[in-house]
Enzyme design. Sequence first.
Site, PDB file in Angstrom:
ATOM      1  N   TYR A  27     -48.493  76.235  49.279  1.00 46.50           N
ATOM      2  CA  TYR A  27     -49.903  75.859  49.117  1.00 46.50           C
ATOM      3  C   TYR A  27     -50.396  76.010  47.681  1.00 46.50           C
ATOM      4  O   TYR A  27     -51.536  75.649  47.384  1.00 46.50           O
ATOM      5  CB  TYR A  27     -50.777  76.728  50.023  1.00 46.50           C
ATOM      6  CG  TYR A  27     -50.446  76.628  51.489  1.00 46.50           C
ATOM      7  CD1 TYR A  27     -50.931  75.581  52.267  1.00 46.50           C
ATOM      8  CD2 TYR A  27     -49.634  77.581  52.108  1.00 46.50           C
ATOM      9  CE1 TYR A  27     -50.631  75.486  53.622  1.00 46.50           C
ATOM     10  CE2 TYR A  27     -49.322  77.502  53.463  1.00 46.50           C
ATOM     11  CZ  TYR A  27     -49.831  76.446  54.205  1.00 46.50           C
ATOM     12  OH  TYR A  27     -49.518  76.356  55.542  1.00 46.50           O
ATOM     13  N   HIS A  32     -57.158  72.932  47.939  1.00 50.02           N
ATOM     14  CA  HIS A  32     -57.793  74.018  48.689  1.00 50.02           C
ATOM     15  C   HIS A  32     -57.559  75.374  48.020  1.00 50.02           C
ATOM     16  O   HIS A  32     -58.225  76.355  48.375  1.00 50.02           O
ATOM     17  CB  HIS A  32     -57.204  74.044  50.108  1.00 50.02           C
ATOM     18  CG  HIS A  32     -58.215  74.223  51.199  1.00 50.02           C
ATOM     19  ND1 HIS A  32     -59.578  73.995  51.042  1.00 50.02           N
ATOM     20  CD2 HIS A  32     -58.062  74.599  52.508  1.00 50.02           C
ATOM     21  CE1 HIS A  32     -60.197  74.223  52.186  1.00 50.02           C
ATOM     22  NE2 HIS A  32     -59.310  74.601  53.081  1.00 50.02           N
ATOM     23  N   PHE A  82     -54.859  83.403  56.081  1.00 49.94           N
ATOM     24  CA  PHE A  82     -55.085  81.992  55.810  1.00 49.94           C
ATOM     25  C   PHE A  82     -56.575  81.724  55.666  1.00 49.94           C
ATOM     26  O   PHE A  82     -57.432  82.520  56.061  1.00 49.94           O
ATOM     27  CB  PHE A  82     -54.430  81.122  56.887  1.00 49.94           C
ATOM     28  CG  PHE A  82     -52.946  80.991  56.691  1.00 49.94           C
ATOM     29  CD1 PHE A  82     -52.430  80.066  55.797  1.00 49.94           C
ATOM     30  CD2 PHE A  82     -52.060  81.827  57.359  1.00 49.94           C
ATOM     31  CE1 PHE A  82     -51.064  79.964  55.575  1.00 49.94           C
ATOM     32  CE2 PHE A  82     -50.694  81.731  57.156  1.00 49.94           C
ATOM     33  CZ  PHE A  82     -50.193  80.797  56.263  1.00 49.94           C
ATOM     34  N   ASN A  84     -58.905  79.988  57.025  1.00 50.09           N
ATOM     35  CA  ASN A  84     -59.903  79.975  58.088  1.00 50.09           C
ATOM     36  C   ASN A  84     -60.214  81.356  58.659  1.00 50.09           C
ATOM     37  O   ASN A  84     -61.085  81.477  59.528  1.00 50.09           O
ATOM     38  CB  ASN A  84     -59.495  79.021  59.219  1.00 50.09           C
ATOM     39  CG  ASN A  84     -58.189  79.409  59.887  1.00 50.09           C
ATOM     40  OD1 ASN A  84     -57.516  80.322  59.435  1.00 50.09           O
ATOM     41  ND2 ASN A  84     -57.831  78.713  60.947  1.00 50.09           N
ATOM     42  N   ASN A 130     -63.874  75.918  56.080  1.00 52.72           N
ATOM     43  CA  ASN A 130     -63.501  76.960  57.036  1.00 52.72           C
ATOM     44  C   ASN A 130     -63.477  78.361  56.430  1.00 52.72           C
ATOM     45  O   ASN A 130     -63.757  79.345  57.113  1.00 52.72           O
ATOM     46  CB  ASN A 130     -62.149  76.638  57.660  1.00 52.72           C
ATOM     47  CG  ASN A 130     -62.227  75.489  58.645  1.00 52.72           C
ATOM     48  OD1 ASN A 130     -63.255  75.277  59.281  1.00 52.72           O
ATOM     49  ND2 ASN A 130     -61.158  74.722  58.761  1.00 52.72           N
TER      50      ASN A 130
END
Length: 203
Positions: A27, A32, A82, A84, A130
């Site tokens: 990631y 994000h 993570f 969220n 989120n």
Amino acid sequence: MTTNASASEAGAGPWLVLGLGNPGPDYAGNRHNVGFMVADLLAARMGGKFKSHKSRAQVVEGRLGTPGVSSHRVVVAKPMSFMNVSGGPATALRDFYKLPVERLVVIHDELDIDYGVLRLKKGGGDNGHNGLKSITKSLGRDYFRVRFGVGRPPGRMQVADYVLKDFSSTERKELDYFTDRAADAVESLIVDGLERAQGTYNS
């Protein structure tokens, strides 16, 4: 604390700067994860290295601002949960450092702002983000936000697919400049207060 109060007007204790992202190398370059990128820059400016913390985050402690003039204690953190479920580490860090939510600054990607544009604010909605949704559910809305524009997905691309893709080759040409400016905005928010920082960086 008023929205244009500087750290010196807000009492003792550190500021908590939370860069949002998803952990792991898969990631690292995603849109994000721009909050992680800015957090890394701030850690480098503080001359520190991230260490694992019991709050399920990586943390570095130090000072930001001009030494001896406007230097402030700051904890920069990257949740290792993570995106969220960012509210869990955010709450644990708040409790560990015993700081009010008004001393929390969250750095995150923002779809409704053009790429590289910054917007600083306090409170407000989560706009479907989120990470913000999780933090707000845990801590309420009265924290500061440094919103880093990533723009809307092209065509019919889904939002989730867009934010979980790496910045494009064109975007990466200016990414270092924009993340550096975002780090400057965080410093200004802490040292100068929201109103002055908005005047400089909300453009």
